[in-house]
Design an enzyme around this catalytic site. Sequence first.
Site, PDB file in Angstrom:
ATOM      1  N   ASN A   1      14.504  14.595  45.949  1.00  0.00           N
ATOM      2  CA  ASN A   1      14.683  13.949  47.145  1.00  0.00           C
ATOM      3  C   ASN A   1      13.530  14.170  48.209  1.00  0.00           C
ATOM      4  O   ASN A   1      12.346  14.046  47.658  1.00  0.00           O
ATOM      5  CB  ASN A   1      16.160  14.261  47.718  1.00  0.00           C
ATOM      6  CG  ASN A   1      16.505  15.791  47.954  1.00  0.00           C
ATOM      7  OD1 ASN A   1      16.714  16.227  47.076  1.00  0.00           O
ATOM      8  ND2 ASN A   1      16.562  16.045  49.355  1.00  0.00           N
ATOM      9  N   ASP A   2      13.682  14.799  49.322  1.00  0.00           N
ATOM     10  CA  ASP A   2      12.815  14.543  50.267  1.00  0.00           C
ATOM     11  C   ASP A   2      11.279  15.273  50.134  1.00  0.00           C
ATOM     12  O   ASP A   2      11.142  16.143  49.166  1.00  0.00           O
ATOM     13  CB  ASP A   2      12.980  15.529  51.571  1.00  0.00           C
ATOM     14  CG  ASP A   2      14.441  15.446  51.852  1.00  0.00           C
ATOM     15  OD1 ASP A   2      15.174  14.488  51.632  1.00  0.00           O
ATOM     16  OD2 ASP A   2      15.082  16.278  52.926  1.00  0.00           O
TER      17      ASP A   2
ATOM     18  N   TRP B   1      15.776  15.350  39.175  1.00  0.00           N
ATOM     19  CA  TRP B   1      16.130  14.924  40.522  1.00  0.00           C
ATOM     20  C   TRP B   1      15.168  15.271  41.330  1.00  0.00           C
ATOM     21  O   TRP B   1      14.504  16.500  41.486  1.00  0.00           O
ATOM     22  CB  TRP B   1      17.478  15.257  40.803  1.00  0.00           C
ATOM     23  CG  TRP B   1      17.817  15.252  42.368  1.00  0.00           C
ATOM     24  CD1 TRP B   1      17.353  16.424  43.119  1.00  0.00           C
ATOM     25  CD2 TRP B   1      18.420  14.376  42.874  1.00  0.00           C
ATOM     26  NE1 TRP B   1      17.839  15.611  44.535  1.00  0.00           N
ATOM     27  CE2 TRP B   1      18.569  14.527  44.267  1.00  0.00           C
ATOM     28  CE3 TRP B   1      19.090  13.179  42.566  1.00  0.00           C
ATOM     29  CZ2 TRP B   1      19.111  13.585  45.182  1.00  0.00           C
ATOM     30  CZ3 TRP B   1      19.493  12.274  43.299  1.00  0.00           C
ATOM     31  CH2 TRP B   1      19.470  12.569  44.565  1.00  0.00           C
TER      32      TRP B   1
ATOM     33  N   TRP C   1      21.036   8.354  50.524  1.00  0.00           N
ATOM     34  CA  TRP C   1      22.369   9.191  50.132  1.00  0.00           C
ATOM     35  C   TRP C   1      23.481   8.467  49.843  1.00  0.00           C
ATOM     36  O   TRP C   1      24.452   9.205  48.992  1.00  0.00           O
ATOM     37  CB  TRP C   1      22.557  10.371  51.140  1.00  0.00           C
ATOM     38  CG  TRP C   1      21.423  11.491  51.335  1.00  0.00           C
ATOM     39  CD1 TRP C   1      20.548  11.719  52.149  1.00  0.00           C
ATOM     40  CD2 TRP C   1      21.211  12.371  50.036  1.00  0.00           C
ATOM     41  NE1 TRP C   1      20.066  12.963  51.792  1.00  0.00           N
ATOM     42  CE2 TRP C   1      20.191  13.387  50.590  1.00  0.00           C
ATOM     43  CE3 TRP C   1      21.751  12.709  48.867  1.00  0.00           C
ATOM     44  CZ2 TRP C   1      19.738  14.125  49.676  1.00  0.00           C
ATOM     45  CZ3 TRP C   1      21.399  13.541  48.062  1.00  0.00           C
ATOM     46  CH2 TRP C   1      20.411  14.520  48.533  1.00  0.00           C
TER      47      TRP C   1
ATOM     48  N   GLN D   1      11.724  18.103  47.288  1.00  0.00           N
ATOM     49  CA  GLN D   1      12.981  18.691  47.042  1.00  0.00           C
ATOM     50  C   GLN D   1      13.341  18.289  45.342  1.00  0.00           C
ATOM     51  O   GLN D   1      13.076  17.248  45.028  1.00  0.00           O
ATOM     52  CB  GLN D   1      14.038  18.168  47.816  1.00  0.00           C
ATOM     53  CG  GLN D   1      14.181  18.606  49.233  1.00  0.00           C
ATOM     54  CD  GLN D   1      14.607  20.090  49.295  1.00  0.00           C
ATOM     55  OE1 GLN D   1      15.793  20.341  49.240  1.00  0.00           O
ATOM     56  NE2 GLN D   1      13.678  21.018  49.271  1.00  0.00           N
TER      57      GLN D   1
ATOM     58  N   GLU E   1      18.306  14.281  60.288  1.00  0.00           N
ATOM     59  CA  GLU E   1      17.690  15.451  59.531  1.00  0.00           C
ATOM     60  C   GLU E   1      16.094  15.365  59.366  1.00  0.00           C
ATOM     61  O   GLU E   1      15.804  14.294  60.119  1.00  0.00           O
ATOM     62  CB  GLU E   1      18.081  15.102  57.816  1.00  0.00           C
ATOM     63  CG  GLU E   1      19.470  15.387  57.849  1.00  0.00           C
ATOM     64  CD  GLU E   1      20.290  15.287  56.512  1.00  0.00           C
ATOM     65  OE1 GLU E   1      20.682  16.116  55.745  1.00  0.00           O
ATOM     66  OE2 GLU E   1      19.865  14.177  55.777  1.00  0.00           O
TER      67      GLU E   1
ATOM     68  N   ARG F   1      18.107  22.933  60.247  1.00  0.00           N
ATOM     69  CA  ARG F   1      17.193  22.853  59.377  1.00  0.00           C
ATOM     70  C   ARG F   1      15.980  21.783  59.375  1.00  0.00           C
ATOM     71  O   ARG F   1      16.046  21.453  60.309  1.00  0.00           O
ATOM     72  CB  ARG F   1      17.782  22.475  58.012  1.00  0.00           C
ATOM     73  CG  ARG F   1      18.754  21.183  57.988  1.00  0.00           C
ATOM     74  CD  ARG F   1      19.370  20.791  56.600  1.00  0.00           C
ATOM     75  NE  ARG F   1      20.031  19.536  56.378  1.00  0.00           N
ATOM     76  CZ  ARG F   1      21.461  19.548  56.762  1.00  0.00           C
ATOM     77  NH1 ARG F   1      22.182  20.565  57.185  1.00  0.00           N
ATOM     78  NH2 ARG F   1      21.994  18.212  56.602  1.00  0.00           N
TER      79      ARG F   1
ATOM     80  N   PHE G   1      15.300  24.307  50.688  1.00  0.00           N
ATOM     81  CA  PHE G   1      15.529  23.120  51.385  1.00  0.00           C
ATOM     82  C   PHE G   1      14.271  22.655  52.077  1.00  0.00           C
ATOM     83  O   PHE G   1      13.584  23.248  51.793  1.00  0.00           O
ATOM     84  CB  PHE G   1      16.683  23.270  52.233  1.00  0.00           C
ATOM     85  CG  PHE G   1      17.923  22.912  51.974  1.00  0.00           C
ATOM     86  CD1 PHE G   1      18.526  23.122  50.668  1.00  0.00           C
ATOM     87  CD2 PHE G   1      19.199  22.520  52.799  1.00  0.00           C
ATOM     88  CE1 PHE G   1      19.694  22.870  50.110  1.00  0.00           C
ATOM     89  CE2 PHE G   1      20.385  22.107  52.094  1.00  0.00           C
ATOM     90  CZ  PHE G   1      20.788  22.462  50.865  1.00  0.00           C
TER      91      PHE G   1
HETATM   92  C1  FRU Z   1      17.511  15.358  53.536  1.00  0.00           C
HETATM   93  C2  FRU Z   1      18.094  16.668  53.331  1.00  0.00           C
HETATM   94  C3  FRU Z   1      17.559  17.578  54.101  1.00  0.00           C
HETATM   95  C4  FRU Z   1      17.662  19.064  53.258  1.00  0.00           C
HETATM   96  C5  FRU Z   1      17.495  18.448  52.015  1.00  0.00           C
HETATM   97  C6  FRU Z   1      18.276  19.267  50.973  1.00  0.00           C
HETATM   98  O1  FRU Z   1      17.661  14.334  52.376  1.00  0.00           O
HETATM   99  O2  FRU Z   1      19.573  16.729  53.443  1.00  0.00           O
HETATM  100  O3  FRU Z   1      18.247  17.777  55.496  1.00  0.00           O
HETATM  101  O4  FRU Z   1      16.829  19.962  53.856  1.00  0.00           O
HETATM  102  O5  FRU Z   1      17.915  17.109  52.057  1.00  0.00           O
HETATM  103  O6  FRU Z   1      17.968  18.898  49.660  1.00  0.00           O
END
Ligand code: FRU
Length: 486
Positions: free
Chosen positions: A37-38, A35, A310, A54, A223, A170, A99
Amino acid sequence: MKFIVLVFMVLMGTFLNAFAQTYRPNYHYTPPKNWVNDPNGLVYLDGEYHLFYQYNPFGDKWGHMSWGHAVSKDLAKWETLLLALPEIQNPDGSTTMIFSGCVVVDSFNTSGLFNAGFKKGLVAVFTSHVSKPGQDLAQHQSLAYSSDKGRTWKYFNKNPVLDIGLTNFRDPNVIWWPSEKKWIMTVVKPLEYIVQFYSSKDLKKWDFMSEFGKQGDTTKIWECPSLVKVPVENSKDSKWVLMISSGHRQAAYLAMQYFVGDFDGKSFKPQKQNEIFYLDEGKDFYAAIPFYNLPKTQKNPIIIGWTNDWEYANDIPAGEGYRGGFSVARKLSLYTTDGVIKLKQEPIINSKVKTETLALTKNYVLNSSLGKKTQNSYRLILDIDLTSSKGFDLQLLKYENQYLLLSYDVSTKIFSVDRTKSGKVDFNKRFSSVETTKILPKNNKLLLDILVDKSIMEVYINGGKVVFTELTFPDNQSTSEVFSFF
Ligand code: FRU
């Protein structure tokens, strides 16, 4: 004998088609497995672009958040390196997940974390998310540092460096402010729609300066904020752009909004704008941040975003062992229109990507097999003259009745991307969707720069003034792209 040949051919056909249906893009970065993400810590150093992100080292759904790492010399071809920042098991039984955040080059060793005189120290500033099963305990900002160009990292032994006692606080993004020799952190209080600015001389002690928020799109939490200086085209000016990942034009989806304004080293003042500005009109562009420390010759910032939403991110097909990926790198610039300043984005793309450029005028019927020739991985640039037409339909990744539909209606000026018939859509009921936005043609023309890469489609319209990024999961290798005026 004939029968054996026939069986063989059928088997080969099935095999080849299965091969062709792979969703893994060719010129968009995806991790070898698991997986993502960001994007995190986008930074340039010594001829290398770093993409941290991430990452879940243990599975193909969100969890155990850590930082993965890839590097590139040209923003086109990426090499995956070892895990950079793993999640931490704390002595009290809690876990700290790593994060989102950024990486800066501490050239003056302001942090004192490096040997005297060392100019290439990297400092990661990230959110330390502390939890116990079923309970979020804290979110604060922490540091890690590397003296070997991001290959190995140490966590700072006095983390966290910024804690205001919240469980939602964050995504720090840090820039250097040369005139006052200080660092500036942009960070967000997601549930309050507030961006805060802090300053520091050493990356360790942070002082609150100001905040901005409660305006624009507040339909979803805020975010991944970032503040970046962007040149205004055809002028000597530049403006500060504050990018925030938040809601989409369509209820409950995610997108990115931005504000253009001035920043004096302490606070941000937006220009007057009567509408919300979105970076991307598609459903799949989120959490983009700019590169830090680009070479001086590169005046325009460059960003990369996560191509997912998301709303359904954990459910997209992951048959090839990975889930999620990234947009191509995009160069940002500003332009003035009707008295307001807006962003435009230009893709930075590998010259090896097979490209077809066509000028289309009245009655043109395009039936191309670019997708077939490239196994669904190409760039199609269309200069479309709308004089004496009512609009057009463009079916991409077409196989019989399946296609991703891009269309334009001259009377309403509505451009739309429709993926309801694009293939696999039912893995999540929020995925099948149509996006629309109003676009004025320029000299009666629309210019589409379309990047198709297996399961990612990015279209840059009229020089990147409007962009749509969409995931798509066709069931079959495409046979054609069909364009028709109506
Ligand atoms: C955005 C987020 C951030 C966080 C991260 C966690 O997609 O929710 O705010 O730091 O992903 O994986």
